[in-house]
Scaffold this active site. Structure first.
Site, mmCIF file in Angstrom:
data_model
loop_
_atom_site.group_PDB
_atom_site.id
_atom_site.type_symbol
_atom_site.label_atom_id
_atom_site.label_comp_id
_atom_site.label_asym_id
_atom_site.label_seq_id
_atom_site.Cartn_x
_atom_site.Cartn_y
_atom_site.Cartn_z
ATOM 1 N N GLN A 1 11.249 1.924 -25.742
ATOM 2 C CA GLN A 1 11.202 1.715 -24.297
ATOM 3 C C GLN A 1 9.814 1.228 -23.864
ATOM 4 O O GLN A 1 9.688 0.360 -23.003
ATOM 5 C CB GLN A 1 11.550 3.004 -23.556
ATOM 6 C CG GLN A 1 12.993 3.412 -23.673
ATOM 7 C CD GLN A 1 13.909 2.422 -23.007
ATOM 8 O OE1 GLN A 1 14.689 1.757 -23.648
ATOM 9 N NE2 GLN A 1 13.810 2.309 -21.707
ATOM 10 N N ASP A 2 8.784 1.809 -24.465
ATOM 11 C CA ASP A 2 7.414 1.416 -24.150
ATOM 12 C C ASP A 2 7.200 -0.068 -24.479
ATOM 13 O O ASP A 2 6.670 -0.825 -23.658
ATOM 14 C CB ASP A 2 6.441 2.287 -24.938
ATOM 15 C CG ASP A 2 4.993 1.978 -24.622
ATOM 16 O OD1 ASP A 2 4.663 1.799 -23.436
ATOM 17 O OD2 ASP A 2 4.179 1.923 -25.570
ATOM 18 N N HIS A 3 7.634 -0.474 -25.644
ATOM 19 C CA HIS A 3 7.512 -1.884 -26.030
ATOM 20 C C HIS A 3 8.312 -2.784 -25.085
ATOM 21 O O HIS A 3 7.844 -3.851 -24.693
ATOM 22 C CB HIS A 3 7.985 -2.110 -27.471
ATOM 23 C CG HIS A 3 6.929 -1.834 -28.481
ATOM 24 N ND1 HIS A 3 5.861 -2.664 -28.681
ATOM 25 C CD2 HIS A 3 6.779 -0.815 -29.359
ATOM 26 C CE1 HIS A 3 5.095 -2.183 -29.629
ATOM 27 N NE2 HIS A 3 5.627 -1.049 -30.061
ATOM 28 N N HIS B 1 9.158 4.974 -27.916
ATOM 29 C CA HIS B 1 8.367 3.854 -28.435
ATOM 30 C C HIS B 1 9.061 2.522 -28.131
ATOM 31 O O HIS B 1 8.424 1.570 -27.670
ATOM 32 C CB HIS B 1 8.163 4.034 -29.943
ATOM 33 C CG HIS B 1 7.330 2.994 -30.592
ATOM 34 N ND1 HIS B 1 5.997 2.814 -30.302
ATOM 35 C CD2 HIS B 1 7.637 2.072 -31.547
ATOM 36 C CE1 HIS B 1 5.522 1.820 -31.043
ATOM 37 N NE2 HIS B 1 6.495 1.353 -31.804
#
Length: 105
Positions: A83-85, A81
């Site tokens: 890393q995604d952001h 999460h």
């Protein structure tokens, strides 16, 4: 209640930093729409500072894991999460910079 692991703490730090970066980036875009170059530059600089802080945490995590020094290194939805952001905010900031140039001409 169980305390957070270092990996969880660092994941939340990444999320907080990139969240703030994204907010600054959109403030910069709003300033560009108003042809406020000074406010645009100030906010985009703050966005980049927050992204640099997040990148430092990410790099440190990667380095620790590569050296087998990250005690609780394991698959984590929270890390994914974070890393995604981080990655979507990087893209957002780059797109905002491009859009801003259209407004500031």
């Amino acid at each position: 209640m169980e305390t957070m692991t270092k990996l969880q703490e660092l994941s939340f730090e990444i999320i907080a930093n990139v969240g703030e970066a994204k907010s600054y980036a959109f403030e910069a875009l709003n300033a560009a729409k108003q042809s406020d170059t000074a406010s645009y530059e100030e906010n985009i600089e703050k966005a980049e500072e927050m992204m640099n802080a997040a990148h430092k945490i990410q790099f440190d995590l990667l380095a620790q894991e590569a050296q087998n020094k990250l005690e609780d290194a394991k698959f984590s939805i929270l890390v994914v999460h974070a890393q995604d952001h981080l990655m979507t905010t990087l893209t957002t900031i780059e797109l905002i910079k491009e859009l801003a140039q259209l407004y500031l001409k």
